[in-house]
Structures are given as structure tokens and as C-alpha cells.
Scaffold this motif. Structure first.
Motif, PDB file in Angstrom:
ATOM      1  N   SER A 146      56.109 105.070 103.581  1.00  0.00           N
ATOM      2  CA  SER A 146      54.883 104.510 104.172  1.00  0.00           C
ATOM      3  C   SER A 146      54.479 103.224 103.472  1.00  0.00           C
ATOM      4  N   LEU A 147      54.912 103.027 102.224  1.00  0.00           N
ATOM      5  CA  LEU A 147      54.648 101.746 101.570  1.00  0.00           C
ATOM      6  C   LEU A 147      55.527 100.646 102.152  1.00  0.00           C
ATOM      7  N   ILE A 148      56.776 101.008 102.421  1.00  0.00           N
ATOM      8  CA  ILE A 148      57.771  99.999 102.786  1.00  0.00           C
ATOM      9  C   ILE A 148      57.805  99.739 104.284  1.00  0.00           C
ATOM     10  N   TYR A 162      62.149 103.489 106.435  1.00  0.00           N
ATOM     11  CA  TYR A 162      62.790 103.538 105.128  1.00  0.00           C
ATOM     12  C   TYR A 162      63.335 104.931 104.799  1.00  0.00           C
ATOM     13  N   VAL A 170      56.983 110.761 102.183  1.00  0.00           N
ATOM     14  CA  VAL A 170      55.524 110.608 102.128  1.00  0.00           C
ATOM     15  C   VAL A 170      55.132 109.376 101.313  1.00  0.00           C
ATOM     16  N   GLY A 171      55.981 108.974 100.381  1.00  0.00           N
ATOM     17  CA  GLY A 171      55.580 107.895  99.495  1.00  0.00           C
ATOM     18  C   GLY A 171      56.121 106.553  99.885  1.00  0.00           C
ATOM     19  N   LEU A 172      57.353 106.308  99.475  1.00  0.00           N
ATOM     20  CA  LEU A 172      57.892 104.962  99.632  1.00  0.00           C
ATOM     21  C   LEU A 172      57.987 104.527 101.075  1.00  0.00           C
TER      22      LEU A 172
END
Lengths: 273, 308, 260
Positions: free
Chosen positions: A64-66, A78, A60-62
Motif C-alpha cells: 500500500s506504500l508502493i 507490489y 498490508v505494508g509495503l
């Protein structure tokens, strides 16, 4: 000459732990651990969650950032890139915990191994039995991790099933090494140093970013047994195997063998004096 | 005479430069209850560990069942039962599980292990504790579990290292009773102790050890008759005054030992000696006549009391 | 005037700490530094390469985003672990707290003393992390000085409620699950690695309820100078609420356990 024959066989068992000749005896130790944990299944059960939390946090975090990262010339989300790394790390962490803290308690406080050595079991049987249980528990967790990845559609190739034996091998390498180190520990204070080893391994074994990110430093990865494990699980997930896989296997097998041999030897010199 | 179960010749155990066992000879016959008597540090436990094949022999020879511990340790261990000095029970398991898993270490089938477990718990009178965690037991109960556990493999030889040290008197008697029954069934027992009464109760034959050496050997009765008198007169004159009457006392007793708090006078007739002394105006603060014991044998042999 | 009672209590814990503080500080610094390098720099390089990551992070680099949160997480782990096993030792194993209340000290003094000790220990750790953060251009700011007391408060917001729980327990059986199901999930989902806006909608309010998130936001806002006074006050009040509430509950549970 029967005398020389027996002498020679005992010479052989001094060098190669004689456990290799009878695998039933170490199983007795696994039986004991099963007996112990049967009464507190929560201890085993709750161990499933930590790697899963990491996986979900990445997703859910990294992720979608990456977005996507490039692995072996192809773009992979990722989260799917990092999942094999987390799976391998979980196998390492579980094995290390079992073979350090738990073993130390049984060794110094419960005096379990003293009483085992008074039975027909040998130092080698004890080493292999304890490491065997750590591996078994690790494989259980890896299996749960794999099922979760399947459920989240993060598995890329049917070859991913091979990640289970790979995790078993990672587990046995770290359990063997952990137990060997534990035989050198003097008190609980020495365990402060365990994370000093496992944390850098966890963070810097091509777990969180591809080998290419390491640039000129990528050779350092070769020194990390976890890196070899991560590489195996990642290869299984992509279903792409190269000749390098043999090298990774060889490293983990050697670490296991050395760890078991050192452990058996240390048990002998410390408890059979 | 049958072949000895344990045979040691010039047996030595060295730890670096420290010699724990210094050239002892032993023969233990099948069906015998054999004791090592001596103070802490006499080398009893080191000897037991060598016999149990968990400690390599430094020099000399040792055979158990005619086998060499160096080559056949595993086979020997599978035929003996061990009750260690400190209980090494598995604290994470229940009483019953302790016995069952221990049987498994000897490769005994599960069904058979269960059957033997229930028989043995019955024998050590702990059937109602079968499901309890070992931690919750008293010292005496734990020791009985240890004994039951050591019997699970139906051993030909049972090694007991200080079986009643640290137990209260009542627990000791319960334990002695169980060991006595084992002896009656023909089991071979080898035990170490620093309690004279224990050695006298349980041992057919014993060796007295001091500083790694055997200083005497025989049955409790023969040791007492050889190294002591029938009776002992213990007298107290009060602090620092025990030596004042030494000359008069030595004149009437066969032998006199001066301890910090009392005088021991060895004689066949203790009351007679006391009467004679009173006639000569030697009147102690208190006096006691008792039968001679192994404690006196040890004092005679080493010049030290066992409690040290 | 004599030494305040609470300091006499804290003195015992600090005596023990004095013997191990070097190893302890090394450990407290080592872990955040490793994460800074491994995640902040390493994963940060991947994040910053992605086109729209900067806007998601509020216009800062991933290193700045992540590193500024570490002050709060380090305090949480330091104080949180202190509130578990060492507390249990004082209550059940070595009985140090029981011994204290048979002197003129009151259970309330013990609570406050414990809080003082937590504050000292987290202050040392937070100062260490603040010094490490001066190594990076992205996080070097005067805000680091103000973030230290916020980190200490974050630690207390965690440790005091946990201490209240520990003081009512007979064994340490519940501690590994607390680590696994409370501390670790907060660390992973509490706005440390990524903004909580990325959480599924139903999970976001859960993060608001976690003291860690408030500590992280406040530390981050102060260090990166990106927070308004209204928001800052709100986070501060929540943290004070957790710490103060924890203190009040502790005074009750300590009394019940120590003077049943």
C-alpha cells in the motif's frame, strides 16, 4: 570379455554416481525422513508460516506504500510482484536449512551415513536421498504458499501451477549446493557463514524490486542461482515465457548436478577411507 | 573343504604413510567363528572395514563370497551384517523403526521387515522396548539392538567389531549368550576383540594381531598350549622388589615375565613351583595360581600386555 | 570491596563472548547492513517514488523510516536468541548456572548477571548499527548516541521475559516456534517496515502490546527527532515495565529451577 565389461561399468559408476541407474534406493532415505517427521508433524507444519507472514507483511505494508510497479511493460500491484520472489526464496531457505544443519547433525553426531554405507546403499544414494527429501518438503511449502496466493487472488495466470516444479528445481539446486558445502564444514561454528550467503541472495535476486532497479549492476544478478529461480516463478505467475527461461532452467539444473556429484564424491572420500 | 567365505592374501591398508594392516593372510570358512585379537591400533578395525566394503583395499587381494569388494561392493554388502564398534543406531527413531528402516535399506518388503523385526526383538529379548526411542536404552540394550539390526537382512556373514567393549559384566554375558546361540545355528561370525575371555568364549579360531601383522593363528586352546604353559603363578613382592628374587624364580619356572606390579611364572604345576620357592625362602606378599590364558599368549608373542 | 556478585556471573558469559565477539559483531553488523541496502535503499527507491508515501511515513524518506528501526530489531534478535539456546545450555546442557549457585552466588545474582551480559552484548551490536547509520545523510544525527541505550533496553524488554520462559523448560523444542511465531511476526508487523496504522484495525492493538513496537518508535523518534516528551516517556515506561517485569519473574523461576 566379462572382466573388462565389469571394469568398464565400474569406471562409469565412478564418474556418474550409479544412483542414476536405480532410483529406488535413494527413496529409502526419504522413507526414513518421513518416518522421523511422522512423529513430530508440528516441525513440518510450523514451517508453512514464515513465508506466509512475509507475504502478508508485504501485502498490508509495503504494497500500500508502493502501489503498482511496472513489470514487463505492465503494471502489477507490489504484493503480486513480490510474491513469486518470496515463494522462490522460501524454497531456497527451506532447502538450505534441511541440507546444512540437519545433514551436519546426521553426519557428525548421529553417524547416520556411516551406518547407511554398510548396507547396499552407496554414497550417491545417500546424497540423492537426502536432497530428495529436502525438495519434497520444499514443494509442500511452496504448495501451501500457492494456495494462499490463490485465496488472496494474487495469482495472475493458470500457468502459475508451473511454479511448483520451478520451486522443486530451486530446492534441489540449493539442497545439493548446501549439502556439498556441509561436507566441508568442520564444526557448528562454520554455520555462521551460511546466512552470509543466503541473506544477500534473498535480498538481491530481483526478489523485492524489478531487474530495472539494478541499473548498470543488473549483470550481477546472473551470478545468483536464486535470481534464476525467481525469474522462473515470476514468468509462471505472469504466464509469459521467453527463450530466457531455458537459460534459467539450465543454470539450476547444472547447479543441482554439480552439487550432487560433489556431495557423493565427498561422502566417498570422507567416510569410505 | 568348502570354498572360504573370506580370503585375504598379503592384504594391506595404508593411510597416507601409516600402514594400518601390513600384509595379512586370512581364510574364514563357512560356519566358523573367527576372531581378530589384539590391542587398540593393531589393525583389527581397518581389516573389518575392508571386509565390510567400506574401506578400499590398498594392496594385496581380498575376496568375500568369491567376489571382489572393488567391483561388487554393493552385492557383498547386501549379504553381510555389520555391528560397528560404536553403535550407529538411528537416534531419531524407535527400536522397532530402526530395524524396519534398516531392512528397507536392503530392499526388504515392509511386511517381511515387520515379521523379521518382531522375531529378532524376541531373539535379543527386547520385545517390550520395541516402541522406545533408542536414546533411552542402556549400553547393553543398544548393542543388542545393533545385533538384531545386523541380522535383519539374514546375512550369510556377521561382522562384529568389539561387540562387548564398554559394557558391564552382566551385559557382556547376555550378549555372549545371544552370539553363542547364533553360532549354534551355524552362522559365520567374524569378530574383533581385545578381551581374551571373549575370544576364548566365542572363537573357534583366531589370529593374534599386533602392529598390522598377524603374529599367531589357531584355536584358543592350541595357541595356549603352543605359546604358554598349563598354569601361571602370579607373585607380588611389593613395589620395586619384584626383581630381587629373579634368579631364584627363573631357576624353577619354565619362563618368567616381569611386569611393573608382579612376576608371572609359567609352569605346568604352579603350586609345585610356589612350594619349592617357599622352601628356598622366597616368600611373596601374595601369590595366585591360575590357568594360562590368551593374555599370556599375547604377552609371550609381543612382550606387551594387552591392556596397554 | 569485592566484585559485585552479578558481575561475577556476567564474567563467565563475557569470557565466552570474548572468544567469539569478532565473528559475532561481524554477523550482527552484516545482517542490518544487508537489510539497509536491500530494503532501505532498494525498496526505499520504490516507496519514495509513490506519490503519497511520504505523508504515510511522517514526512521522511523510507530509508530514514526503516533504518531508524533497525537498531531496535537488531537488539531484539541478538538478545532474544541469547535468551534461548545459550540460556538452555547454562540450565540444562552444560549446567553452568547450577554450578554457580553451589558457590556463594544466589539465583538472583545469576539473573542480574545474565541481564548485565545481555546489556553488554546488545550494546556492542547497537553501537555497530549506530555507526553504520552515520553513513547515510538521512539518519546521521546525535540522536544515534541516545538511541543506543534505548536499543539495549529494548533487547532486555525481550530477553528477560524470554529467559524466564527458558528457565522453566526441559528442552529446546519450543524455541523454533518462538522464533517463528513471536520474533519474526513482530519483526514483520511491529512497525519496522511500515507504520502500524496500515495494519487491519483489529491487529493494531496487538502491535501496541509488543515491546518491539515501543522500542522501534522510541529509537526512530530519537534518531529523527520526531517525538514529543509525553510519547517518549510512555514508550520508555513500557520498555522498563517489560524488562523489570521480566527480571522479577526470572528471580522466581531461576530460584525454582536451580533450587527446587
Amino acid at each position: 570379455m566379462t572382466l573388462t565389461a565389469t571394469t568398464r561399468s565400474s569406471m562409469v559408476t565412478r564418474i556418474i554416481p550409479d544412483v542414476l541407474f536405480d532410483v529406488r534406493r535413494p527413496q529409502r532415505l526419504i522413507e526414513r525422513s518421513v518416518m522421523v517427521y511422522r512423529r513430530s508433524p508440528m516441525v513440518i507444519f510450523s514451517g508453512f508460516f514464515e513465508p506466509l507472514f512475509y507475504l502478508l507483511s508485504m501485502r498490508v505494508g509495503l504494497s500500500s506504500l508502493i502501489g503498482d510497479v511496472e513489470v514487463g511493460g505492465r503494471l502489477v500491484p507490489y504484493a503480486e510482484f513480490v510474491a513469486p520472489g518470496l515463494m522462490a526464496s522460501a524454497a531456497m531457505n527451506g532447502a538450505v536449512f534441511d541440507s546444512t544443519m540437519n545433514v551436519f547433525h546426521k553426519w557428525k553426531h548421529a553417524r547416520l551415513y556411516d551406518s547407511l554405507l554398510a548396507t547396499p546403499l552407496s554414497a550417491g544414494d545417500v546424497a540423492v536421498g537426502e536432497i530428495g527429501f529436502a525438495v519434497l518438503r520444499g514443494v509442500l511449502y511452496s504448495g501451501a504458499f500457492l494456495v494462499t496466493m490463490l485465496a488472496l487472488a494474487m495469482v495472475q495466470s493458470p500457468w502459475m501451477i508451473l511454479s511448483l516444479p520451478a520451486c522443486a528445481l530451486i530446492g534441489s539446486a540449493f539442497a545439493a549446493m548446501g549439502m556439498a558445502c556441509t561436507t566441508f564444514m568442520r564444526s557448528w561454528a562454520d554455520f555462521e557463514y551460511v546466512p552470509a550467503v543466503t541473506l544477500p541472495l534473498f535480498l538481491f535476486s530481483a526478489t523485492f524490486y524489478p531487474v530495472s532497479s539494478y541499473g548498470d549492476w543488473s549483470w550481477v544478478l546472473q551470478l545468483s542461482p536464486l535470481y534464476h529461480g525467481v525469474a522462473l516463478v515470476r514468468a509462471a505467475n505472469l504466464g509469459e515465457f521467453s527463450i530466457g527461461v531455458l537459460g534459467h532452467l539450465a543454470v539450476l539444473v547444472s547447479v543441482t548436478v554439480i552439487g550432487v556429484a560433489v556431495t557423493a564424491r565427498r561422502i566417498e572420500t570422507l567416510l569410505l577411507k | 573343504m568348502a570354498e572360504p567365505l573370506i580370503e585375504a592374501r598379503s592384504l594391506v591398508k595404508r593411510f597416507d604413510s601409516f600402514v594400518a594392516v601390513d600384509g595379512i593372510d586370512i581364510d574364514v570358512q563357512p560356519g566358523e567363528a573367527f576372531g581378530f585379537l589384539g590391542p587398540n591400533g593393531a589393525g583389527k578395525t581397518s581389516t573389518m572395514r575392508m571386509i565390510g566394503c567400506v574401506s578400499p583395499v590398498s594392496a594385496g587381494s581380498l575376496t568375500i563370497f568369491g567376489l571382489d569388494p572393488r567391483l561388487d561392493g554393493r552385492d557383498i554388502r547386501s549379504r553381510i551384517g555389520v555391528v560397528p564398534q560404536m553403535d550407529q543406531l538411528d537416534a531419531e527413531l524407535t527400536v522397532e523403526e530402526n530395524l524396519i528402516i534398516y531392512a528397507r535399506y536392503f530392499d526388504i518388503k515392509k511386511g517381511e521387515a515387520r515379521r523379521r523385526t518382531s522375531d529378532l526383538l524376541d531373539f535379543v529379548q527386547l520385545t517390550e522396548k520395541a516402541g522406545d526411542k533408542v536414546d533411552h536404552l542402556s549400553g547393553g540394550q543398544k548393542r543388542r539392538v545393533s545385533i538384531a539390526r545386523s541380522l535383519i537382512s539374514e546375512p550369510e556373514l556377521l561382522l562384529l567389531d568389539e561387540p562387548t567393549t564398554g559394557l558391564d559384566p552382566q551385559a557382556r554375558h547376555v550378549l555372549w549368550d545371544r552370539l553363542y546361540r547364533l553360532k549354534e545355528r551355524g552362522a559365520t561370525l567374524v569378530l574383533t576383540t581385545h578381551f581374551m575371555d571373549e575370544a576364548e568364549q566365542l572363537c573357534d579360531r583366531l589370529v593374534v594381531m599386533d602392529r598390522g601383522k598377524i603374529v599367531a593363528e589357531g584355536s584358543p586352546r592350541s595357541l595356549i598350549s603352543q605359546y604358554s604353559t598349563r598354569e601361571v603363578l602370579e607373585m607380588r613382592f611389593g613395589r620395586d622388589r619384584n626383581k630381587e628374587h629373579l634368579d631364584e624364580v627363573e631357576a624353577v619356572g619354565e619362563r618368567v615375565e616381569v611386569l611393573p606390579d608382579r612376576l608371572l611364572v609359567y609352569a605346568a604345576d604352579g603350586e609345585g613351583v610356589l612350594a619349592t620357592l617357599r622352601e628356598r625362602n622366597v616368600v611373596p606378599d601374595s601369590a595366585l595360581v591360575r590357568r594360562s590364558s590368551l593374555e599370556d599368549v599375547f604377552l609371550r608373542l609381543t612382550g606387551r600386555s594387552l591392556a596397554d | 570491596m569485592g566484585t559485585p556478585a552479578a558481575f561475577r556471573v556476567a564474567y563467565r558469559d563475557l569470557l565466552i563472548y570474548r572468544r567469539v565477539w569478532k565473528a559475532n559483531l561481524a554477523g550482527a553488523l552484516f545482517q542490518p547492513l544487508m537489510y539497509l541496502l536491500g530494503i532501505g535503499l532498494g525498496v526505499g527507491a520504490l516507496v519514495d517514488k509513490a506519490p503519497d508515501s511520504a505523508s504515510a511515513l511522517g514526512g521522511v524518506s523510507y530509508l530514514a523510516f526503516y533504518a531508524s528501526a533497525i537498531m531496535a530489531t537488531t537488539s531484539m534478535f541478538t538478545a532474544g536468541q541469547e535468551a534461548l539456546w545459550p540460556m538452555m545450555d547454562g540450565f540444562r546442557w552444560s549446567n553452568a548456572y547450577r554450578a554457580m549457585i553451589s558457590t556463594p552466588l544466589e539465583p538472583t545474582d545469576v539473573v542480574t548477571g545474565v541481564a548485565v551480559y545481555f546489556a553488554c552484548k546488545t550494546a556492542v551490536g547497537a553501537t555497530g548499527v549506530a555507526m553504520a547509520l552515520t553513513l547515510f545523510d538521512d539518519t546521521r544525527s546525535w540522536g544515534l548516541v541516545a538511541a543506543v541505550p534505548v536499543a539495549v533496553l529494548t533487547g532486555l524488554a525481550f530477553a528477560l521475559p524470554l529467559t524466564a520462559w527458558t528457565s522453566t523448560r526441559d528442552s529446546d523444542r519450543s524455541f523454533p516456534p518462538i522464533m517463528r511465531f513471536i520474533l519474526i511476526p513482530m519483526f514483520l508487523f511491529g512497525g519496522v517496515f511500515f507504520p502500524i496504522e496500515q495494519l487491519p484495525d483489529w491487529l493494531e492493538p496487538v502491535a501496541w502490546a509488543a515491546p518491539l513496537w515501543h522500542g522501534v518508535e522510541l529509537c526512530r523518534g530519537i534518531i529523527l527527532d520526531s517525538i514529543g516528551p509525553a510519547k517518549a516517556t510512555l514508550h520508555l515506561l513500557v520498555l522498563i515495565g517489560f524488562a523489570g517485569g521480566g527480571w522479577v519473574v526470572c528471580t522466581q523461576t531461576f530460584r525454582r529451577t536451580l533450587r527446587p
